[in-house]
Design a protein around this motif. Sequence first.
Motif, PDB file in Angstrom:
ATOM      1  N   ASN A 134       0.847  -1.192   0.000  1.00  0.00           N
ATOM      2  CA  ASN A 134       0.000   0.000   0.000  1.00  0.00           C
ATOM      3  C   ASN A 134       0.881   1.240   0.000  1.00  0.00           C
TER       4      ASN A 134
ATOM      5  N   ALA B 239      -4.387   2.511  -1.490  1.00  0.00           N
ATOM      6  CA  ALA B 239      -5.646   1.931  -1.022  1.00  0.00           C
ATOM      7  C   ALA B 239      -6.660   3.007  -0.653  1.00  0.00           C
ATOM      8  N   ASP B 240      -6.181   4.153  -0.148  1.00  0.00           N
ATOM      9  CA  ASP B 240      -7.098   5.224   0.249  1.00  0.00           C
ATOM     10  C   ASP B 240      -7.792   5.839  -0.963  1.00  0.00           C
TER      11      ASP B 240
ATOM     12  N   ARG C 213     -14.035   3.994  -5.212  1.00  0.00           N
ATOM     13  CA  ARG C 213     -15.092   2.971  -5.232  1.00  0.00           C
ATOM     14  C   ARG C 213     -16.399   3.520  -4.664  1.00  0.00           C
ATOM     15  N   GLN C 214     -16.291   4.499  -3.755  1.00  0.00           N
ATOM     16  CA  GLN C 214     -17.499   5.131  -3.229  1.00  0.00           C
ATOM     17  C   GLN C 214     -18.070   6.166  -4.192  1.00  0.00           C
TER      18      GLN C 214
ATOM     19  N   LEU D  81      -8.247   4.408  -3.842  1.00  0.00           N
ATOM     20  CA  LEU D  81      -9.137   3.390  -4.408  1.00  0.00           C
ATOM     21  C   LEU D  81     -10.423   3.272  -3.603  1.00  0.00           C
ATOM     22  N   ASP D  82     -10.318   3.304  -2.276  1.00  0.00           N
ATOM     23  CA  ASP D  82     -11.520   3.243  -1.439  1.00  0.00           C
ATOM     24  C   ASP D  82     -12.456   4.407  -1.757  1.00  0.00           C
ATOM     25  N   GLU D  83     -11.882   5.588  -1.882  1.00  0.00           N
ATOM     26  CA  GLU D  83     -12.706   6.770  -2.155  1.00  0.00           C
ATOM     27  C   GLU D  83     -13.318   6.698  -3.556  1.00  0.00           C
TER      28      GLU D  83
ATOM     29  N   THR E 256     -14.871  14.498  -1.597  1.00  0.00           N
ATOM     30  CA  THR E 256     -14.362  13.812  -0.415  1.00  0.00           C
ATOM     31  C   THR E 256     -14.274  14.740   0.789  1.00  0.00           C
TER      32      THR E 256
END
Length: 478
Positions: free
Chosen positions: A105, A211-212, A218-219, A214-216, A265
């Motif tokens: 990551n 990863a951060d 995906r939302q 990507l997480d955002e 965000t």
Amino acid sequence: MIIPVVLAGGSGTRLWPLSRELYPKQLMALVGDRTMLQSTLERLSGVNDMGAPIVICNGNHRFMVAEQLRLSGITPRSIMLEPVGRNTAPAIAVAALTAVADHSNPILLVLPADHFIVGIPRFHDALNAGQRHADEGALVTFGVAPTTPETGYGYIKKGDPVSAGQDHSPETEGAARIEAFVEKPDAETARAYLRSGRYFWNSGMFMFRAADILDEMRQQVPEIVAACEQALSSGCRDLDFFRLDADAFARCPSDSIDYAVMEKTDRGVMVPLDAGWNDLGSWEALWHTGEKDKSANVISGDVVVHDVSDSYLRSTSRLLAAVGLSGHVVVETPDAVLICPRNRTQDLKLIVDTLKAGSRAEAMVHKTDYRPWGTCETLVVGERFHVNRLTVKPGQQLALQRHTLRAEHWVILSGTARVTKGRDAFTVTADQSVYIPEGVAHRLENAGDGPLEVIEVQTGTAIQDTDIERLEDVYGRK
């Protein structure tokens, strides 16, 4: 670890006629003797824990990108080829997915390949501050303290101050929540922004954990992530490059990371950057950053002036003379000349659009076309003939190919050529020539240690790129 993600896919139309679609500004040495791409990566030297870069570019530029990295002694983690342009959000999603594929990551440092920065130590300070915030899960962007009421940039409005944990060092001082992203303003609004002290130029540089982001994404934009996952899983290795699957990537929505994520965000943090930044997005910008003479002119090449002031003048192939100009841009290339008031350079895109609408080659390529094996310079074009000057690098070769509608005559100027003609293969040296009739398979190779220089005369009823049948190509071109 920090992985640089270099976005090198732009076409640079605002610097026409020097920058063309197939040879854009990021691959040129606009300031100094290093190209913009090379300078982007070389200014990272000295930053702790900096890994090999991921470079994302247009497939048409892949060999030039690879060669410039090689000349800089940089071995990339990956050179990823976009089949079509889809703006910055998909490019960043592809880089983040690639970075986490090995179950790590890392922090991603997203950098456009065509920016200019003077204060490297201050740039490094900003990166160190950004890393501290990214370590805590923030999605960091870098805002440039404005020095003029610029109407050509987007702006970031800063919100409440924010610190990285207990860190209140000078490096992190000034970081703030992002209150808003603002589109390019008119002149009056830009002056108000400058007076307020709360608005910063949007640099287009970002920093976050893979990863951060990507997480955002995906939302906020799950359809972009899904399309990029498919483009990666269906993509393929091609020599030293990775080709994203064309169909899957074409289905991906086109969006910038600003619109897709950063405006929505609640994890956004802006780190101020005061390092003499400029995106060199126009001739006006190059005038501002260039070294000026006593009349405030920036001059490059063979240029003679009289009673000229506050102007940018650049010649690439012949004498350029100017009299009585003030506040103008004059740029000469072998096939085009631009004359424009400095305050109208933002309108240059209209000229490029007109050239493209007329299918003019000057919008796409220079007279010198860069190929994976060297260069092809167009010398003369007639109704039934073309004359080119080929320069083949040592150890390189053209494709094995044939033509239906034209014949070719090669005259060796210097170097040693290995020629394939039908079933025969033989060596040709300086002052010797070879004739290739229509329909005969042929190849030209550099069999020497130095450059191979060749005059190529093409004759026929239709001399065009569509009359090329590649039979074999070491560079993987179709």
